[in-house]
Write an enzyme that holds these catalytic residues in place. Sequence first.
Site, PDB file in Angstrom:
ATOM      1  N   HIS A  99     -82.910  56.311  -4.140  1.00  0.00           N
ATOM      2  CA  HIS A  99     -81.613  56.514  -3.491  1.00  0.00           C
ATOM      3  C   HIS A  99     -81.169  55.235  -2.767  1.00  0.00           C
ATOM      4  O   HIS A  99     -80.020  54.810  -2.904  1.00  0.00           O
ATOM      5  CB  HIS A  99     -81.743  57.694  -2.519  1.00  0.00           C
ATOM      6  CG  HIS A  99     -80.523  58.012  -1.725  1.00  0.00           C
ATOM      7  ND1 HIS A  99     -79.884  59.226  -1.794  1.00  0.00           N
ATOM      8  CD2 HIS A  99     -79.824  57.278  -0.811  1.00  0.00           C
ATOM      9  CE1 HIS A  99     -78.839  59.216  -0.967  1.00  0.00           C
ATOM     10  NE2 HIS A  99     -78.788  58.055  -0.368  1.00  0.00           N
ATOM     11  N   GLU A 100     -82.099  54.624  -2.018  1.00  0.00           N
ATOM     12  CA  GLU A 100     -81.736  53.418  -1.252  1.00  0.00           C
ATOM     13  C   GLU A 100     -81.471  52.236  -2.181  1.00  0.00           C
ATOM     14  O   GLU A 100     -80.541  51.459  -1.952  1.00  0.00           O
ATOM     15  CB  GLU A 100     -82.819  53.082  -0.222  1.00  0.00           C
ATOM     16  CG  GLU A 100     -83.048  54.156   0.837  1.00  0.00           C
ATOM     17  CD  GLU A 100     -81.769  54.675   1.482  1.00  0.00           C
ATOM     18  OE1 GLU A 100     -80.821  53.889   1.661  1.00  0.00           O
ATOM     19  OE2 GLU A 100     -81.713  55.879   1.788  1.00  0.00           O
ATOM     20  N   GLY A 130     -83.347  57.040   5.588  1.00  0.00           N
ATOM     21  CA  GLY A 130     -83.141  55.784   4.866  1.00  0.00           C
ATOM     22  C   GLY A 130     -81.745  55.266   5.136  1.00  0.00           C
ATOM     23  O   GLY A 130     -80.819  56.049   5.390  1.00  0.00           O
ATOM     24  N   CYS A 134     -76.878  61.992   2.235  1.00  0.00           N
ATOM     25  CA  CYS A 134     -76.671  60.560   2.452  1.00  0.00           C
ATOM     26  C   CYS A 134     -75.838  60.396   3.723  1.00  0.00           C
ATOM     27  O   CYS A 134     -74.873  61.141   3.922  1.00  0.00           O
ATOM     28  CB  CYS A 134     -75.930  59.967   1.257  1.00  0.00           C
ATOM     29  SG  CYS A 134     -75.602  58.202   1.422  1.00  0.00           S
ATOM     30  N   LEU A 135     -76.219  59.426   4.561  1.00  0.00           N
ATOM     31  CA  LEU A 135     -75.478  59.213   5.805  1.00  0.00           C
ATOM     32  C   LEU A 135     -74.040  58.789   5.535  1.00  0.00           C
ATOM     33  O   LEU A 135     -73.180  58.927   6.400  1.00  0.00           O
ATOM     34  CB  LEU A 135     -76.187  58.181   6.687  1.00  0.00           C
ATOM     35  CG  LEU A 135     -77.581  58.597   7.180  1.00  0.00           C
ATOM     36  CD1 LEU A 135     -78.203  57.496   8.023  1.00  0.00           C
ATOM     37  CD2 LEU A 135     -77.505  59.898   7.965  1.00  0.00           C
ATOM     38  N   HIS A 183     -78.102  52.329  -3.626  1.00  0.00           N
ATOM     39  CA  HIS A 183     -77.050  51.852  -2.718  1.00  0.00           C
ATOM     40  C   HIS A 183     -76.791  50.358  -2.919  1.00  0.00           C
ATOM     41  O   HIS A 183     -75.664  49.897  -2.781  1.00  0.00           O
ATOM     42  CB  HIS A 183     -77.462  52.062  -1.259  1.00  0.00           C
ATOM     43  CG  HIS A 183     -77.080  53.393  -0.692  1.00  0.00           C
ATOM     44  ND1 HIS A 183     -75.781  53.829  -0.618  1.00  0.00           N
ATOM     45  CD2 HIS A 183     -77.835  54.389  -0.152  1.00  0.00           C
ATOM     46  CE1 HIS A 183     -75.757  55.034  -0.052  1.00  0.00           C
ATOM     47  NE2 HIS A 183     -76.985  55.398   0.230  1.00  0.00           N
TER      48      HIS A 183
HETATM   49 NI    NI Z   1     -77.576  57.190   1.080  1.00  0.00          NI
END
Ligand code: NI
Length: 178
Positions: free
Chosen positions: A143-144, A54, A101-102, A147
Amino acid sequence: MNAESPDGALLPILVAPHPTLKLRCRPVGPADADAVRALVPRMFAAMYHAPGIGLAAPQIGTALRLAIIDLAPNDKRDPRVLVNPEIIAASPELATREEGCLSLPNMYAEVTRPARVKVRYLDLTGARHEIEGDGLLAACLQHEIDHLDGVLFTDHLSALKRNMIMRKLAKEQKAKVR
Ligand code: NI
């Protein structure tokens, strides 16, 4: 989907604590259509390259309510573009899963959230969709969408755990630059 962006350069993914990751993003409007259509393939390229499941627009520095997900296993592809996604129902039951998370590379923690959610969103053509799920899908959707409100998974943890992760991340990032 192209593996590379048109100019061959991958979009850099912002790492916490970057101020853009804390912004409440604005909804995508009709005037954003061209920009979003150009951005989405580059977001997928960056996400697949990372690799991740994601990616939200603020993570590549664009404060719009836009995220992409792909939960297909291995090299299978199931890309989904979420424009202006919103949670319209959440189960009272909670579930705990490990999240990463990226924007918090190599950091993982158990996060507790509603076990099942229903999300309404638009696709790139402006058509309205609903998606409902539990497990990984529910966690990823929440989660997305978090953000887009400037919330990271670490914001769901105790201050102690959050600070531990942020310190470790800062240390690793500093070591990487050197
Ligand atoms: Ni993330």
